[in-house]
Design a protein around this motif. Structure first.
Motif, PDB file in Angstrom:
ATOM      1  N   PHE A 167       0.848  -1.188   0.000  1.00 29.69           N
ATOM      2  CA  PHE A 167       0.000   0.000   0.000  1.00 29.69           C
ATOM      3  C   PHE A 167       0.886   1.242   0.000  1.00 29.69           C
ATOM      4  O   PHE A 167       1.743   1.410   0.854  1.00 29.69           O
ATOM      5  CB  PHE A 167      -0.950  -0.018   1.201  1.00 29.69           C
ATOM      6  CG  PHE A 167      -2.041  -1.025   1.038  1.00 29.69           C
ATOM      7  CD1 PHE A 167      -3.243  -0.686   0.432  1.00 29.69           C
ATOM      8  CD2 PHE A 167      -1.852  -2.332   1.438  1.00 29.69           C
ATOM      9  CE1 PHE A 167      -4.237  -1.621   0.245  1.00 29.69           C
ATOM     10  CE2 PHE A 167      -2.849  -3.287   1.265  1.00 29.69           C
ATOM     11  CZ  PHE A 167      -4.040  -2.932   0.665  1.00 29.69           C
ATOM     12  N   ALA A 168       0.693   2.073  -1.004  1.00 35.41           N
ATOM     13  CA  ALA A 168       1.522   3.261  -1.185  1.00 35.41           C
ATOM     14  C   ALA A 168       0.706   4.521  -0.893  1.00 35.41           C
ATOM     15  O   ALA A 168      -0.498   4.574  -1.159  1.00 35.41           O
ATOM     16  CB  ALA A 168       2.065   3.319  -2.610  1.00 35.41           C
ATOM     17  N   TYR A 169       1.395   5.488  -0.343  1.00 32.17           N
ATOM     18  CA  TYR A 169       0.754   6.773  -0.026  1.00 32.17           C
ATOM     19  C   TYR A 169       1.770   7.875  -0.274  1.00 32.17           C
ATOM     20  O   TYR A 169       2.962   7.720   0.025  1.00 32.17           O
ATOM     21  CB  TYR A 169       0.314   6.794   1.437  1.00 32.17           C
ATOM     22  CG  TYR A 169      -0.167   8.135   1.935  1.00 32.17           C
ATOM     23  CD1 TYR A 169      -1.464   8.567   1.686  1.00 32.17           C
ATOM     24  CD2 TYR A 169       0.686   8.965   2.656  1.00 32.17           C
ATOM     25  CE1 TYR A 169      -1.907   9.803   2.145  1.00 32.17           C
ATOM     26  CE2 TYR A 169       0.256  10.201   3.119  1.00 32.17           C
ATOM     27  CZ  TYR A 169      -1.045  10.613   2.868  1.00 32.17           C
ATOM     28  OH  TYR A 169      -1.474  11.848   3.318  1.00 32.17           O
ATOM     29  N   HIS A 170       1.320   8.975  -0.860  1.00 31.70           N
ATOM     30  CA  HIS A 170       2.217  10.120  -0.986  1.00 31.70           C
ATOM     31  C   HIS A 170       1.445  11.417  -0.864  1.00 31.70           C
ATOM     32  O   HIS A 170       0.215  11.447  -0.976  1.00 31.70           O
ATOM     33  CB  HIS A 170       3.024  10.067  -2.289  1.00 31.70           C
ATOM     34  CG  HIS A 170       2.284  10.512  -3.515  1.00 31.70           C
ATOM     35  ND1 HIS A 170       2.927  10.931  -4.665  1.00 31.70           N
ATOM     36  CD2 HIS A 170       0.962  10.607  -3.808  1.00 31.70           C
ATOM     37  CE1 HIS A 170       2.049  11.247  -5.593  1.00 31.70           C
ATOM     38  NE2 HIS A 170       0.859  11.066  -5.097  1.00 31.70           N
ATOM     39  N   GLU A 171       2.198  12.463  -0.601  1.00 31.56           N
ATOM     40  CA  GLU A 171       1.646  13.811  -0.554  1.00 31.56           C
ATOM     41  C   GLU A 171       2.388  14.668  -1.570  1.00 31.56           C
ATOM     42  O   GLU A 171       3.625  14.660  -1.608  1.00 31.56           O
ATOM     43  CB  GLU A 171       1.789  14.389   0.855  1.00 31.56           C
ATOM     44  CG  GLU A 171       0.970  13.603   1.873  1.00 31.56           C
ATOM     45  CD  GLU A 171       1.122  14.069   3.300  1.00 31.56           C
ATOM     46  OE1 GLU A 171       0.448  13.500   4.181  1.00 31.56           O
ATOM     47  OE2 GLU A 171       1.912  15.005   3.547  1.00 31.56           O
TER      48      GLU A 171
END
Length: 393
Positions: A167-171
């Motif tokens: 699971f990837a997350y970025h801002e």
């Protein structure tokens, strides 16, 4: 009645639709639209050349990669004889969809629901975005390019709902006004630190006036937002304005089967083609879409359903060994911080740097220097066994 309905309008689906339309086939491209996938946005020169990406889509050109270890050790690796391009998926994906439409693909906006069959006829059923009505469109073949949690794969392909996922997350943040040692608009930072990700890595990728800061993990109880906040703090980016936040699953392993031996073939994340270790997906998605288009066109021409298997065969013929090497690297080095320290230490080696970037830029294992490969194998073994002293910078 279409020759092919492509489900999913990301890089993979849009490429498949464009290739088929350019070869004279009737194509419909079904996409939900409005969704932006979290992605560092790095694309190598081979992608830019193979898929004719215009220079104005490149929002940054990277000439250095920095590896950062759990103890803060930094190894800067210059990208010799070229650069890595950076794109923003909010602009890149619509460009690819528009190019497919310009080639002759018909655009449909909605959410895929199922495939219905009656005798030799088949329809793709979707929920129209404008009025939420169920609609269906008849087709001879279907390409499933609808992402990591592909509905097409889950419904049609054996094991299609069993793909392991990171699971990837970025801002996306406003880039700092000044260049310093913590942030350089021509440098990508890759952070190998269990405090940020216990089994993958974090990143800071420049996007011109903005930057992508994020991480990925397979571990379910890790807070992606908290880890990204810690990464921003450590990178001196905590005070930068946040422009948007995005998260999504990323597949870890190519599926064993990419077609149903009937009328469906997969491409991109739906087929599981994200590179181990690096998490790189755009190039592999687009080449997977191209191979799916080739397989569909061959099937339509020959009438042989077995030709659908060409998509996986063509992809694996060129990239299977790269995926094996990267998978072995991830298994060996991502399991603990002590291993990550040794991995970053290994990155000091000039042979490792050159061969790694040659493989990345050209998308194949380089065979021109067998002695260098032998040296790297020996150094790799010494690092894994702890026989070599760690170099600190």
């Amino acid at each position: 009645m279409f020759d092919v309905v492509v489900v999913g309008g990301g890089p993979s689906g849009a490429t498949a639709a464009a290739d088929l339309a350019n070869s004279g086939h009737s194509v419909a491209l079904l996409d939900r639209e409005g969704r932006i996938k979290p992605c560092g946005g790095a694309i190598p020169p081979r992608l830019i050349a193979d898929f004719d990406i215009p220079d104005d889509l490149l929002i940054a050109k990277i000439t250095t990669a920095r590896m950062i270890s759990p103890t803060g050790r930094r190894v800067d690796i210059p990208i010799e004889n070229g650069f890595v391009g950076m794109v923003d998926r909010k602009d890149f994906d619509p460009f690819l969809r528009a190019r497919a439409e310009a080639a002759g693909a018909e655009r449909l906006t909605g959410t895929f629901l199922r495939i219905e069959r009656e005798g030799k006829r088949r329809w793709v059923v979707y929920r129209d975005k404008k009025n939420s009505a169920e609609k269906r469109v008849e087709t001879r073949l279907i390409i499933g390019a609808d992402g990591a949690k592909s509905r097409v794969a889950a419904q049609e392909i054996p094991g299609g709902d069993k793909t392991p996922l990171v699971f990837a997350y970025h801002e996306i943040i406003a880039a700092p006004d000044t260049t310093n040692d913590s942030y350089d608009p021509t440098r990508c930072d890759v952070i190998y630190d269990g405090a940020i990700s216990p089994d993958f890595y974090g990143w800071v990728f420049p996007h011109g006036r903005s930057a992508s800061v994020g991480m990925g993990t397979f571990v379910g109880d890790v807070s992606l937002k908290d880890a990204t906040a810690a990464l921003r703090q450590a990178s001196g980016l905590a005070d930068c304005d946040t422009l948007r936040r995005e998260g999504a699953p990323i597949p870890l392993k190519p599926l064993r089967f990419w077609d149903n031996a009937r009328d469906v073939v997969l491409a991109g994340d739906a087929a599981g083609v994200v590179a181990p270790s690096s998490g790189e997906g755009i190039y592999y998605a687009m080449i997977g879409g191209r191979h799916a288009a080739t397989a569909a066109a061959a099937t339509l021409a020959s009438g042989r359903i077995t030709d659908l298997a060409l998509a996986r065969k063509l992809f694996m013929r060129e990239h299977k060994n790269v995926f094996k090497v990267l998978g072995a690297m991830q298994d060996a080095y991502y399991r603990s911080d002590s291993r990550r320290e040794r991995f970053v230490s290994l990155c000091h080696d000039i042979d490792v740097q050159r061969l790694t970037f040659e493989a990345y830029m050209n998308k194949k294992l380089v065979k021109a220097r067998p002695l260098a490969h032998l040296k790297i194998g020996f150094k790799n073994l010494r690092h894994l066994t702890g026989l070599v002293a760690e170099t600190h910078v």
